[in-house]
Design a protein around this motif. Structure first.
Motif, PDB file in Angstrom:
ATOM      1  N   ASP A   1      -1.954  10.329  -0.194  1.00 18.15           N
ATOM      2  CA  ASP A   1      -0.599  10.036  -0.738  1.00 18.15           C
ATOM      3  C   ASP A   1       0.225   9.113   0.471  1.00 18.15           C
ATOM      4  O   ASP A   1      -0.199   9.025   1.494  1.00 18.15           O
ATOM      5  N   ARG A   2       1.378   8.640   0.133  1.00 19.40           N
ATOM      6  CA  ARG A   2       2.087   8.010   0.865  1.00 19.40           C
ATOM      7  C   ARG A   2       3.749   8.397   0.620  1.00 19.40           C
ATOM      8  O   ARG A   2       3.989   8.975  -0.026  1.00 19.40           O
ATOM      9  N   VAL A   3       4.211   7.792   2.083  1.00 21.51           N
ATOM     10  CA  VAL A   3       5.706   8.247   1.945  1.00 21.51           C
ATOM     11  C   VAL A   3       6.479   7.071   1.202  1.00 21.51           C
ATOM     12  O   VAL A   3       6.563   5.848   1.732  1.00 21.51           O
ATOM     13  N   ASP A   4       7.189   7.449   0.193  1.00 22.57           N
ATOM     14  CA  ASP A   4       8.390   6.576  -0.623  1.00 22.57           C
ATOM     15  C   ASP A   4       9.419   6.369   0.321  1.00 22.57           C
ATOM     16  O   ASP A   4      10.125   7.388   0.383  1.00 22.57           O
ATOM     17  N   VAL A   5       9.650   5.135   0.884  1.00 23.37           N
ATOM     18  CA  VAL A   5      10.927   4.930   1.571  1.00 23.37           C
ATOM     19  C   VAL A   5      11.878   4.432   0.714  1.00 23.37           C
ATOM     20  O   VAL A   5      12.155   3.063   0.883  1.00 23.37           O
ATOM     21  N   SER A   6      12.500   4.998  -0.266  1.00 21.77           N
ATOM     22  CA  SER A   6      13.405   4.355  -0.971  1.00 21.77           C
ATOM     23  C   SER A   6      14.660   5.482  -0.867  1.00 21.77           C
ATOM     24  O   SER A   6      14.584   6.617  -0.755  1.00 21.77           O
TER      25      SER A   6
END
Length: 642
Positions: free
Chosen positions: A19-24
């Motif tokens: 998984d990834r960190v959504d930087v929004s």
């Protein structure tokens, strides 16, 4: 930077969560025990988050953030890998990815956009939203595989002979100016299989393989060369579809025009190889790999992993005080036709991450102009260093490169990182009219005229990404462990799988193992039930750490001695003898010093995934027990992508 996901469990096991960190803005994230809502992204390193419990705003480092939850709708089939996905399920996943691709990478997706796309394809908007949610959670195509139909025990890919026949028929029959239909191609595959006496694939398998052919390759192969040229030919100063950061990434190899010296005697050992990747839109260097080994699958894997991963620890490793704010998965990778780029493993890995792999047309160097110019710029800078070989014998006339060589690989790499981050990225690029750094920033954050695409999702498990691109093997586990290239490996993690049978075929079960060719003293085993990787050492602990090249050299030596049956003790003796000869000759010969330096570089075990030893990093705070329990119950993590 190494994350908590990268810290290995006891017995060198880790869970490959991708998984990834959504930087929004508006997304919920966690830092240690606290949950924040992103209010404003300040730059590539920091943002403003609002504590959802207290309502207070605070500055947060992007590198410290983790995803809050895993969507229960994103549950992945447990314990399988890419090699065991049924062809029909893989075809469906690719169709779903194609359906949502126009909606990916947008900062805001309106209901109207989704409904319009649904109307075009005849798909319910709610279904498109579900596929988007599943794909965005992990950024890999396997998130779109049908949960009920796919990824069942016993499903397997077609045999290598059948696979080769399909490729041959597509190349020699389908991709011809006669333009045969897909149905005729299916019949030709069946005929070829019958003639060879191999098991024929299903018609859907052949059609799926045809559907994966790039449009450019289809047009050129089926007699539409002019149409392909008009559609894909890049005009001067531009490249098709490279309209935003990470839209198109180019990779290429080159020998560096410099003679380096070894670490011990500081005497010449030869030229290193550089594998370099750039973002075509901004001209930013996204990653590289420097080695004395010739270009290979490993070079490509290391370069792509370095491009995708954050680089804070990489800068610490090389003691360079500068920013390199580049990470994220590219939309397209553009490469030449080298065998290292055409390997099945690399192509599968690109498909897994939704990366379109495009090959440069043969004898059309203009298609690689951007990376070629970058390598030319790099070469000119290297020509100012002591020990340079220049670009030709004529340019080198009167200059003794070996006599003037002074830099070791480590010193040259520190110089290279400094050049990339402090000079090239900050220097005006005449073609784009800006510095690469500024072009990258505008593409990400936008300005008065351009709407930025936003900070790319930040990977949370660097080692899993690296392993996804490294070569893999399928093996059964015997009572003594598992054998790869004549070497036996064993650890307790293999015990439950000794002589294990597939419940449907009743044959011994093939399992997935991955290996870094620079150090084959250990391999990584993916346990399909526990969904963890386990590090498996050589069964004979007396054997030293060695690269695949050093091992092959030892085997060749034994063959020359006429030893038909080679065992591990003979290998140990041969490697010891070879190393002794190298050590004795190091001060005398350049070849021996180069070989010794290669061995030393491999022994460092430095990779983009783990540039620094874990002991050199500060401890990370642990997540609260309640949160971990909730997450583990919400979703099962998918497995290896082989």
């Amino acid at each position: 930077m190494l994350n908590d996901a990268d810290t290995l469990m006891p017995n060198d096991a880790f869970e490959p969560v991708r998984d990834r960190v959504d930087v929004s803005v508006g997304v919920l994230v966690r830092r240690a025990d606290d949950v924040y809502r992103i209010a404003q992204v300040l730059d590539f390193e920091s943002l403003i988050g609002v504590d959802v419990a207290t309502g207070r705003s605070t500055a947060l480092r992007i590198g410290d953030l983790r995803p809050l939850t895993r969507d229960r709708h994103c549950e992945q089939p447990s314990g399988m890998d890419m090699a065991e996905i049924a062809d029909e399920d893989w075809r469906i996943a690719q169709e779903r990815l194609a359906a949502i691709k126009p909606l990916l990478g947008r900062m805001h997706i309106g209901r109207e956009d989704v409904e319009l796309r649904g109307t075009e394809l005849g798909i319910d908007p709610a279904t498109l939203y579900r596929w988007l949610r599943r794909y965005n959670a992990y950024g890999v195509a396997t998130a779109l595989i049908p949960q009920k139909r796919g990824w069942k025990a016993g499903n397997s890919r077609i045999g290598s002979e059948t696979d080769a026949l399909i490729e041959q028929v597509i190349r020699d029959f389908y991709l011809t100016p006669q333009r045969p239909t897909a149905q005729k191609t299916v019949l030709e595959v069946l005929r070829a299989c019958q003639a060879k006496g191999v098991k024929a694939p299903s018609a859907s398998t052949v059609r799926a393989r045809i559907s994966q052919i790039a449009e450019k390759e289809q047009l050129r192969g089926r007699g539409y060369k002019e149409q392909a040229k008009n559609k894909f030919f890049p005009v001067p100063g531009a490249f098709p579809h490279a309209d935003f950061p990470l839209a198109v990434m180019m990779i290429d190899h080159t020998p560096a025009d410099i003679i380096l010296v070894d670490d011990v005697f500081r005497k010449p050992i030869g030229r290193p190889w550089i594998t370099l990747a750039i973002d075509v839109h901004s001209r930013m260097v996204t990653g590289y790999y420097l080695s004395f080994d010739p270009p290979s699958e490993t070079s490509v894997a290391m370069c792509v992993a370095h491009s995708i991963l954050p680089k804070e620890d990489w800068m610490l490793l090389h003691k360079v005080e500068a920013e390199w704010p580049v990470w994220g998965v590219p939309k397209t990778i553009h490469v030449d036709n080298g065998a290292d780029f055409r390997s099945n493993n690399f192509q599968q890995s690109c498909l897994m991450y939704g990366i379109s792999l495009e090959f440069r047309p043969v004898k059309q160097p203009r298609y690689g102009g951007h990376i070629e110019r970058m390598l030319g710029t790099l070469a000119r800078e290297i020509h100012a260093l002591p020990g340079t070989t220049f670009s030709s014998v004529k340019d080198r006339d009167g200059y003794d490169s070996e006599k003037h060589a002074t830099m070791t690989k480590s010193e040259f790499e520190e110089w290279l990182v400094t050049l990339i981050c402090k000079v090239y990225h900050r220097r005006l690029h005449t073609t784009i009219g800006l510095t690469p750094t500024r072009k990258w920033e505008i593409g990400i954050f936008g300005n008065a005229e351009i709407h930025g695409v936003g900070v790319p999702p930040r990977p949370t498990n660097s080692l899993a990404i690296l392993l996804d691109f490294l070569p893999y093997f399928r093996r059964t586990v015997q009572t003594f462990g598992v054998t790869i290239d004549g070497l036996a490996y064993y650890a307790e993690a293999l015990r439950p799988w000794i002589n294990a049978q597939d419940p449907e075929t009743k044959k011994k079960k093939d399992l997935v193992f991955r290996r870094d060719p620079r150090d084959i003293s250990t391999i990584w085993f993916f346990d399909p039930l526990l969904k963890h990787y386990y590090k498996i050492p050589l069964a004979d602990l007396a054997l030293p750490s060695m690269s695949i090249w050093e091992y092959q050299q030892a085997r060749d030596k034994l063959k020359q001695e006429g030893i038909a049956s080679v065992d591990e003790h003979q290998i140990l003796r041969a490697i010891t003898e070879l190393r002794s000869r190298v050590d004795e000759a190091m001060e005398k010969t350049k070849t021996a010093r180069r070989q010794a330096q290669r061995r030393k570089e491999h022994a460092k075990k430095i990779s983009p995934a783990q540039p620094l030893p874990a002991s050199s990093l500060p401890p990370k705070p642990l997540a609260p027990m309640g949160m971990d329990d909730l997450l583990d119950g919400d979703i099962q993590d998918f497995g290896d992508i082989a």
